[in-house]
Design an enzyme around this catalytic site. Structure first.
Site, PDB file in Angstrom:
ATOM      1  N   SER A  93       0.711  -1.225  -0.060  1.00 19.65           N
ATOM      2  CA  SER A  93      -0.032  -0.117  -0.066  1.00 19.65           C
ATOM      3  C   SER A  93       0.858   1.316  -0.001  1.00 19.65           C
ATOM      4  O   SER A  93       2.011   1.182   0.327  1.00 19.65           O
ATOM      5  CB  SER A  93      -0.899   0.103   1.270  1.00 19.65           C
ATOM      6  OG  SER A  93      -0.163   0.438   2.286  1.00 19.65           O
ATOM      7  N   ASP A  94       0.196   2.360  -0.566  1.00 16.46           N
ATOM      8  CA  ASP A  94       0.980   3.515  -0.173  1.00 16.46           C
ATOM      9  C   ASP A  94       0.948   3.984   1.303  1.00 16.46           C
ATOM     10  O   ASP A  94      -0.052   3.423   1.995  1.00 16.46           O
ATOM     11  CB  ASP A  94       0.482   4.838  -0.981  1.00 16.46           C
ATOM     12  CG  ASP A  94       1.526   5.858  -1.351  1.00 16.46           C
ATOM     13  OD1 ASP A  94       2.308   6.060  -0.453  1.00 16.46           O
ATOM     14  OD2 ASP A  94       1.546   6.575  -2.530  1.00 16.46           O
ATOM     15  N   TYR A  95       1.557   4.938   1.796  1.00 15.30           N
ATOM     16  CA  TYR A  95       1.458   5.414   3.211  1.00 15.30           C
ATOM     17  C   TYR A  95       0.049   5.537   3.785  1.00 15.30           C
ATOM     18  O   TYR A  95      -0.643   6.288   3.284  1.00 15.30           O
ATOM     19  CB  TYR A  95       2.111   6.633   3.236  1.00 15.30           C
ATOM     20  CG  TYR A  95       2.730   7.077   4.447  1.00 15.30           C
ATOM     21  CD1 TYR A  95       4.090   6.857   4.997  1.00 15.30           C
ATOM     22  CD2 TYR A  95       1.918   7.974   5.542  1.00 15.30           C
ATOM     23  CE1 TYR A  95       4.385   7.119   6.230  1.00 15.30           C
ATOM     24  CE2 TYR A  95       2.141   8.370   6.680  1.00 15.30           C
ATOM     25  CZ  TYR A  95       3.505   8.061   7.214  1.00 15.30           C
ATOM     26  OH  TYR A  95       4.039   8.355   8.488  1.00 15.30           O
ATOM     27  N   THR A  96      -0.237   4.671   4.406  1.00 13.76           N
ATOM     28  CA  THR A  96      -1.477   4.559   5.252  1.00 13.76           C
ATOM     29  C   THR A  96      -2.699   4.589   4.237  1.00 13.76           C
ATOM     30  O   THR A  96      -3.902   4.812   4.665  1.00 13.76           O
ATOM     31  CB  THR A  96      -1.730   5.833   6.403  1.00 13.76           C
ATOM     32  OG1 THR A  96      -1.908   6.932   5.533  1.00 13.76           O
ATOM     33  CG2 THR A  96      -0.697   5.560   7.095  1.00 13.76           C
ATOM     34  N   ALA A  97      -2.557   4.009   3.124  1.00  8.81           N
ATOM     35  CA  ALA A  97      -3.685   4.092   2.177  1.00  8.81           C
ATOM     36  C   ALA A  97      -4.793   3.085   2.516  1.00  8.81           C
ATOM     37  O   ALA A  97      -5.949   3.273   2.345  1.00  8.81           O
ATOM     38  CB  ALA A  97      -3.173   3.663   0.793  1.00  8.81           C
TER      39      ALA A  97
END
Length: 767
Positions: free
Chosen positions: A307-311
């Site tokens: 995932s992207d950052y906290t996506a």
């Protein structure tokens, strides 16, 4: 004639000449459990992975799918969601509750944590350390959009290889790059991380950068796992607003936004990052059609999705998940294997498995994907590789990387205008007024994502010019204005300097904080303070050369648009000043070409050359035509089209010949273009081939780039550039969302940009 191919097969062009052994001391393996000792047998490696999975607890499996930033450190480019302290980090490593860390600077902490993971955790599974190595590590190269202006994928491969060599020596084996998002809206700030508006050009650079980061063998100590991002259509953000909705059709998704990802995976990438945006009401991080349907089922992707950052956590804010637990389930079941920073997988996957909402088979598959990549990276065989050398700040600077930075920077500069051959300037007897907020200093040379420690000292514009000038020349530096605000007395000082000079170099544009993630702009022109400065300087009547610092296509107006010469200098990295001086004084003939269209006005964006026709097309350059697809106050054309750029030697396209007027479905059409250099010095020309199908079951763009060559042409000489087209080059996504090739009539252009060129016609036939 020297020809640079547009798409270079998997090559390791570079760095056989570079002193890698001196940069990377031999690594020593840490003690590891018996089943983690080196094994060269694929069957034994797979058996080892299956043995580990069989012995792992659910909590340990969730740990292998959880990635975090460093503890107790503020991350400048991301919010502090999910931040943790050092005690928790240590406990998680010992308990096998994390798979790795990212952007954790320094070798000492990496060594300590890796030794702890291998020697003190129950199963001894090594960590992986990742970083945002976007355009260099210690040696900062041009931003990727700038480098795409070279139209030399092989150059991008070389700079990515150099970045990997430097980053792996600091213990990083995983990069969250390349960004391969096609970007067609200049308001979006992250376009500078990609290769521009065209899917074909983006494919070439995506594959090249993956090859560069990963090298010929992922198990080598200087290989970095590449991560093409952001899957998918992040660059289609509505209104150019970062993190916003991408409301596009499936056909546009498949024709424009997915091909660069496929090219990156075909080049060997084994991780891929999901995007923040939603498509059709489904956020990408929880989109099974993308992450499972396209990636696993269609493309047979064997790596893992991060995932992207906290996506994953943001699915709640999207309104797609009711709570964090539901967000974890949705993201994981859709195909997101690794959670970055939120901690949701570590927190919720064990109970989701216990309740039956997540099958154990799905959990094991995700863990298997991660462990296989760690195996490919050689981390099981030698967990400490890259962790036993000196830190970046203590290593000797590599002069060959600095030379490469200068080469890539000057090849990234695009000359848009040079009226009455104002450039190149003479180094002797020239009085230069260097004016503008970027005239001196080194703050705004690198661009976004310049994070790593121990970076090489950058060369400012004033430094580069002074180093190149003769003793009887001078450079008078005056800021004139701030980036976004006026300076007291600034314009008066600039005007005085201009009047006393032979020529003005106007260093204006965007700061590096104006382009990048979360840097969307509604106005893609110059800040008013800089525009006022430009108008005042131009009013002196002295010739003006604009040095445009930018991370996006810009809408130029007034004195900037009307300047006698314009150089697009982007964010060029550590050798900015020297590269600009090389071009300004003619030591290097500018050969860059635009990877994005420069619109006439911000009101035209999103603007891209490969748009569709309409039932009421507007004739070119025909303002006032009623009831047509046009604006009332501007023509539809770009100010500077995609592919445009000029050098110091004029180039003429003499003619184009086709081997036939008919291309059978099983045949090949040869296209031969004769190009001449009518100037007094060698020219580099990017010869571009475009096609358009006149009628099909699905409407086609007005033009599509299909191939290009960058060629060297001697003064007064001509060269013949040959292209080969087959039916596969003419395929498009049909009504059933599958590749289709339809016989019919085609237009073909060979020229120096997406506008103009020599036009020919041919027919695709069944026989």
């Amino acid at each position: 004639m020297h020809v640079r191919k547009a798409a270079v097969p998997a090559l390791v062009l570079l760095l056989s000449a570079l002193s890698l052994p001196a940069l990377l001391p031999p690594a020593t393996a840490a003690a590891a459990p018996k089943d983690l000792q080196p094994s060269r047998s694929p069957d034994a490696a797979e058996a080892r992975i299956e043995s580990l999975i069989a012995r792992m607890t659910v909590q340990e499996k969730a740990g292998q799918l959880s990635l975090y930033g460093p503890a107790d450190i503020d991350t400048p480019n991301n919010p502090q969601a999910g931040s943790r302290n050092a005690q928790q980090e240590t406990a998680d490593v010992r308990a096998g509750r994390l798979t790795g860390l990212f952007n954790n600077a320094g070798l000492e902490s990496k060594r300590r944590l890796q030794q702890m993971a291998v020697s003190e955790s129950r199963l001894g599974i090594p960590l992986i350390f990742g970083a945002d190595v976007i355009h260099g590590f210690r040696t900062m190269f041009p931003m990727p959009l700038a480098e795409a202006s070279s139209w030399e994928p092989a150059l991008a491969e070389r700079t990515a290889r150099a970045a990997a060599v430097e980053a792996t020596a600091d213990g990083f084996r995983w990069t969250f790059a390349p960004m391969v998002d096609v970007a067609r809206d200049a308001r979006w700030g992250r376009g500078l991380e990609g290769a521009g508006e065209d899917a074909y050009l983006s494919r070439q650079f995506a594959a090249a950068r993956v090859r560069g980061f990963q090298g010929p063998d992922l198990s080598r100590p200087d290989a970095m796992l590449a991560t093409p991002k952001h899957f998918a259509a992040y660059g289609a953000a509505e209104g150019g607003l970062d993190y916003s909705v991408s409301d596009i059709s499936e056909r546009t998704l498949r024709e424009v936004y997915l091909p660069p990802f496929r090219a990156a995976l075909d080049a060997g990438a084994l991780s891929i990052m999901s995007a923040f945006n939603e498509i059709g009401g489904v956020p990408s991080t929880a989109n099974p059609a993308l992450l499972t349907g396209v990636l696993r089922d269609e493309w047979k992707f064997k790596g893992f999705v991060v995932s992207d950052y906290t996506a994953d956590e943001e699915l709640v804010e999207h309104g797609y998940a009711a709570n964090p637990r539901e967000a974890a389930r949705q993201a994981f079941m859709a195909g997101t294997d690794v959670s970055m920073q939120s901690g949701l997988y570590a927190r919720y996957l064990p109970e989701l498995v216990a309740s039956g909402e997540v099958p154990m088979a799905r959990l094991d598959d995700a863990v298997r994907r991660v462990l296989r990549v760690k195996q490919r990276l050689g981390l099981f065989d030698d967990p400490m590789r890259g962790l036993d050398g000196p830190p970046a700040a203590q290593r000797t600077e590599n002069p060959e990387f600095i030379a490469l930075a200068r080469e890539s920077a000057r090849r990234s500069i695009v000359m848009l205008k040079n009226e009455r051959a104002l450039l190149p300037l003479s180094k002797a007897g020239t009085k230069i007024a260097l004016i503008g907020p970027f005239a001196e200093g080194t703050v705004d040379l690198m661009g976004a994502w310049s994070l790593s420690p121990g970076q090489s000292a950058p060369v400012g514009v004033d430094q580069g010019l002074r180093a190149a000038l003769g003793a009887d020349s001078s450079v008078n530096v005056v800021r004139g204005s701030g980036i976004e605000s006026a300076l007291p007395g600034g314009i008066d000082a600039a005007v005085a300097a201009a009047r006393d000079a032979d020529v003005v170099l106007l260093a204006i544009g965007e700061s590096q904080k104006m382009s990048g993630e979360a840097r969307s702009r509604t106005d893609i022109g110059l800040p008013q303070a800089q525009q006022d400065l430009a108008e005042a300087v131009a009013a002196t009547g002295k010739p003006v050369v604009v040095l445009l610092s930018n991370g996006r296509a810009m809408a130029l107006k007034g004195a900037v648009r009307d300047a006698r010469a314009i150089l697009v200098t982007w964010f060029l990295g550590v050798q900015t000043g020297n590269a600009i001086a090389d071009v300004v004084f003619g030591d290097f003939n500018p050969s860059g070409r635009l990877p994005v269209s420069f619109p006439q006005t911000a009101g035209q964006v999103p603007y891209y050359y490969g748009h569709k026709r309409t039932g009421r097309p507007s004739p070119e350059n025909a303002p006032g035509t009623a009831f047509r697809t046009r604006y009332l106050d501007a023509t539809n054309e770009a100010l500077y089209p995609f592919g445009f750029g000029i050098g110091y030697a004029p180039v003429h396209y003499d003619g184009v010949e086709l081997s036939s007027e008919r291309l059978p479905l099983s045949g090949t059409l040869r296209v031969r273009a004769t190009v001449s250099n009518t100037g007094q010095r060698e020219a580099e020309e990017v010869v571009q081939l475009y096609i358009a199908q006149r009628a099909a079951s699905v409407t086609r763009p007005v033009r599509e780039l299909k191939e290009f060559r960058k060629v060297d042409i001697a003064p007064g000489a001509s060269t013949v550039v040959e292209f080969a087209l087959t039916a596969d080059d003419l395929a498009f996504v049909g009504r059933d969302m599958k590749p289709a090739v339809e016989p019919g009539d085609f237009d073909l252009w060979v020229g120096p940009s997406a506008a103009g060129g020599i036009r020919k016609q041919f027919a695709l036939t069944r026989e």
